[in-house]
Design a protein around this motif. Sequence first.
Motif, PDB file in Angstrom:
ATOM      1  N   PHE A 135       0.761  -1.354  -0.039  1.00  0.00           N
ATOM      2  CA  PHE A 135       0.003  -0.006  -0.046  1.00  0.00           C
ATOM      3  C   PHE A 135       0.861   1.237   0.102  1.00  0.00           C
ATOM      4  O   PHE A 135       0.652   2.352  -0.869  1.00  0.00           O
ATOM      5  N   ASP A 136       1.965   1.230   0.972  1.00  0.00           N
ATOM      6  CA  ASP A 136       2.782   2.551   0.955  1.00  0.00           C
ATOM      7  C   ASP A 136       3.593   2.662  -0.525  1.00  0.00           C
ATOM      8  O   ASP A 136       3.798   4.023  -0.687  1.00  0.00           O
ATOM      9  N   ALA A 137       3.971   1.763  -0.810  1.00  0.00           N
ATOM     10  CA  ALA A 137       4.609   1.718  -2.320  1.00  0.00           C
ATOM     11  C   ALA A 137       3.781   2.275  -3.376  1.00  0.00           C
ATOM     12  O   ALA A 137       3.966   3.251  -4.169  1.00  0.00           O
ATOM     13  N   CYS A 138       2.414   1.733  -3.398  1.00  0.00           N
ATOM     14  CA  CYS A 138       1.636   2.328  -4.255  1.00  0.00           C
ATOM     15  C   CYS A 138       1.123   3.731  -3.911  1.00  0.00           C
ATOM     16  O   CYS A 138       0.956   4.605  -4.923  1.00  0.00           O
ATOM     17  N   SER A 139       1.093   4.220  -3.005  1.00  0.00           N
ATOM     18  CA  SER A 139       0.864   5.666  -2.708  1.00  0.00           C
ATOM     19  C   SER A 139       1.896   6.455  -2.835  1.00  0.00           C
ATOM     20  O   SER A 139       1.543   7.799  -2.978  1.00  0.00           O
ATOM     21  N   THR A 140       3.061   6.103  -3.282  1.00  0.00           N
ATOM     22  CA  THR A 140       4.242   7.087  -3.651  1.00  0.00           C
ATOM     23  C   THR A 140       4.103   7.040  -5.216  1.00  0.00           C
ATOM     24  O   THR A 140       4.884   7.730  -5.824  1.00  0.00           O
ATOM     25  N   VAL A 141       3.384   6.188  -6.065  1.00  0.00           N
ATOM     26  CA  VAL A 141       3.413   6.175  -7.514  1.00  0.00           C
ATOM     27  C   VAL A 141       2.549   7.592  -7.928  1.00  0.00           C
ATOM     28  O   VAL A 141       1.534   7.706  -7.359  1.00  0.00           O
ATOM     29  N   GLY A 142       3.244   8.400  -8.775  1.00  0.00           N
ATOM     30  CA  GLY A 142       2.532   9.482  -9.598  1.00  0.00           C
ATOM     31  C   GLY A 142       3.173   9.332 -10.750  1.00  0.00           C
ATOM     32  O   GLY A 142       3.161   8.333 -11.333  1.00  0.00           O
ATOM     33  N   ASP A 143       3.153  10.421 -11.328  1.00  0.00           N
ATOM     34  CA  ASP A 143       3.761  10.916 -12.657  1.00  0.00           C
ATOM     35  C   ASP A 143       4.891   9.742 -12.943  1.00  0.00           C
ATOM     36  O   ASP A 143       5.868  10.270 -12.108  1.00  0.00           O
ATOM     37  N   ALA A 144       5.080   9.058 -13.873  1.00  0.00           N
ATOM     38  CA  ALA A 144       6.255   8.450 -14.375  1.00  0.00           C
ATOM     39  C   ALA A 144       7.598   9.120 -14.481  1.00  0.00           C
ATOM     40  O   ALA A 144       8.666   8.560 -13.984  1.00  0.00           O
ATOM     41  N   ALA A 167     -15.983   2.048  -9.428  1.00  0.00           N
ATOM     42  CA  ALA A 167     -17.013   1.209  -8.718  1.00  0.00           C
ATOM     43  C   ALA A 167     -16.153   0.159  -7.858  1.00  0.00           C
ATOM     44  O   ALA A 167     -16.722  -0.089  -6.690  1.00  0.00           O
ATOM     45  N   LEU A 168     -14.973  -0.122  -8.368  1.00  0.00           N
ATOM     46  CA  LEU A 168     -14.271  -0.910  -7.380  1.00  0.00           C
ATOM     47  C   LEU A 168     -13.762  -0.353  -6.105  1.00  0.00           C
ATOM     48  O   LEU A 168     -13.970  -0.932  -4.899  1.00  0.00           O
ATOM     49  N   ALA A 169     -13.398   0.982  -6.409  1.00  0.00           N
ATOM     50  CA  ALA A 169     -12.958   2.066  -5.180  1.00  0.00           C
ATOM     51  C   ALA A 169     -14.214   1.879  -4.000  1.00  0.00           C
ATOM     52  O   ALA A 169     -13.972   2.114  -2.838  1.00  0.00           O
ATOM     53  N   ARG A 170     -15.428   2.399  -4.591  1.00  0.00           N
ATOM     54  CA  ARG A 170     -16.633   2.374  -3.739  1.00  0.00           C
ATOM     55  C   ARG A 170     -16.628   1.183  -2.992  1.00  0.00           C
ATOM     56  O   ARG A 170     -17.144   1.105  -1.918  1.00  0.00           O
ATOM     57  N   HIS A 171     -16.558   0.081  -3.545  1.00  0.00           N
ATOM     58  CA  HIS A 171     -16.804  -1.171  -3.108  1.00  0.00           C
ATOM     59  C   HIS A 171     -15.909  -1.569  -1.888  1.00  0.00           C
ATOM     60  O   HIS A 171     -16.386  -2.188  -0.878  1.00  0.00           O
ATOM     61  N   LEU A 172     -14.715  -1.300  -2.331  1.00  0.00           N
ATOM     62  CA  LEU A 172     -13.711  -1.503  -1.219  1.00  0.00           C
ATOM     63  C   LEU A 172     -13.816  -0.775  -0.088  1.00  0.00           C
ATOM     64  O   LEU A 172     -13.035  -0.889   1.068  1.00  0.00           O
ATOM     65  N   GLU A 173     -14.411   0.558  -0.068  1.00  0.00           N
ATOM     66  CA  GLU A 173     -14.609   1.383   1.136  1.00  0.00           C
ATOM     67  C   GLU A 173     -15.258   0.641   2.327  1.00  0.00           C
ATOM     68  O   GLU A 173     -14.986   1.056   3.516  1.00  0.00           O
ATOM     69  N   GLY A 190      -7.958  -0.364  -4.012  1.00  0.00           N
ATOM     70  CA  GLY A 190      -8.125  -0.831  -5.392  1.00  0.00           C
ATOM     71  C   GLY A 190      -7.137  -0.942  -6.204  1.00  0.00           C
ATOM     72  O   GLY A 190      -6.804  -2.001  -6.704  1.00  0.00           O
ATOM     73  N   ARG A 191      -6.033   0.285  -5.994  1.00  0.00           N
ATOM     74  CA  ARG A 191      -4.934   0.090  -6.875  1.00  0.00           C
ATOM     75  C   ARG A 191      -3.831  -1.093  -6.217  1.00  0.00           C
ATOM     76  O   ARG A 191      -3.229  -1.739  -6.848  1.00  0.00           O
ATOM     77  N   ALA A 192      -3.837  -1.026  -4.983  1.00  0.00           N
ATOM     78  CA  ALA A 192      -3.011  -2.003  -4.229  1.00  0.00           C
ATOM     79  C   ALA A 192      -3.355  -3.411  -4.488  1.00  0.00           C
ATOM     80  O   ALA A 192      -2.693  -4.426  -4.755  1.00  0.00           O
ATOM     81  N   LEU A 193      -4.721  -3.584  -4.345  1.00  0.00           N
ATOM     82  CA  LEU A 193      -5.265  -4.974  -4.894  1.00  0.00           C
ATOM     83  C   LEU A 193      -4.742  -5.513  -6.160  1.00  0.00           C
ATOM     84  O   LEU A 193      -4.461  -6.664  -6.533  1.00  0.00           O
ATOM     85  N   ARG A 194      -5.046  -4.539  -7.194  1.00  0.00           N
ATOM     86  CA  ARG A 194      -4.855  -4.777  -8.453  1.00  0.00           C
ATOM     87  C   ARG A 194      -3.395  -5.107  -8.877  1.00  0.00           C
ATOM     88  O   ARG A 194      -3.039  -5.764  -9.567  1.00  0.00           O
ATOM     89  N   THR A 195      -2.337  -4.201  -8.104  1.00  0.00           N
ATOM     90  CA  THR A 195      -1.236  -4.423  -8.268  1.00  0.00           C
ATOM     91  C   THR A 195      -0.701  -5.759  -7.518  1.00  0.00           C
ATOM     92  O   THR A 195       0.149  -6.456  -8.500  1.00  0.00           O
ATOM     93  N   TRP A 196      -1.237  -6.189  -6.378  1.00  0.00           N
ATOM     94  CA  TRP A 196      -0.782  -7.470  -5.843  1.00  0.00           C
ATOM     95  C   TRP A 196      -1.254  -8.482  -6.771  1.00  0.00           C
ATOM     96  O   TRP A 196      -0.235  -9.366  -7.152  1.00  0.00           O
TER      97      TRP A 196
END
Length: 233
Positions: A135-144, A167-173, A190-196
């Motif tokens: 999660f923390d690694a995903c939170s640092t991702v921004g413009d490449a 819709a996935l983000a709303r579901h995961l809340e 959602g981003r971390a789950l798809r990354t994983w």
Amino acid sequence: MATARRERYRKQTREEAKAVALAQLAESGTAGISVNAIAKAMGMTGPALYRYFASRDELLTELITDTYRDLAETLAQAVAVAAPADRFRAMARAMRDWAKRQPDRYLLIYGTPVPGYHAPPETAEIAAGMMRTIFDACSTVGDADSGTARGATASHGQQPLTELEAALARHLEGVGSWVPGEEPDGELKGRALRTWTRLHGVISLDVQGQFTGMGFDPSVLFEAEIDALVRGG
């Protein structure tokens, strides 16, 4: 002094038993792990070794817990030494490198579940800590290119969320927390789950040899997947 010697001997015996179990794992998978066979390889009787591990499940728990801890520490160290803009790539590459070095241990925790085995709560706690690193690694991702930190909306330099991603983000809340510490928002979940799932998808196929004979280098595919995740693709 006698107590200290006994404790050292106990620890050495347990570590030796786990090393033999890992050799069995590499040769025959989890089905090949046998306390009696381990004892024989160590020059002991089965009942004698059961004084150090009460059951095969207890031995499996030790192997699984050690494996989770090792991988969790590897990912945390990779992130700790990387610059903020590079943490996601460092985490992803460390995950694959670890799995390629020790595929049997990787499949122990991410392969086919062991029939009849139920992991204790401590393994879930370690796995949750490792997910926090993701999660923390995903939170640092921004413009490449700029390395700007990613926020909770599309203003972080990535593509806006699609309708299904939103819709996935709303579901995961509403699904509760997967990680210790501050609760992430649904978009980051959602981003971390798809990354994983995407990283482990490539790693699992690679470790199991599913790309063999296809004529390409899986590391190139993995780097392309990392790049797509960084760009929000």
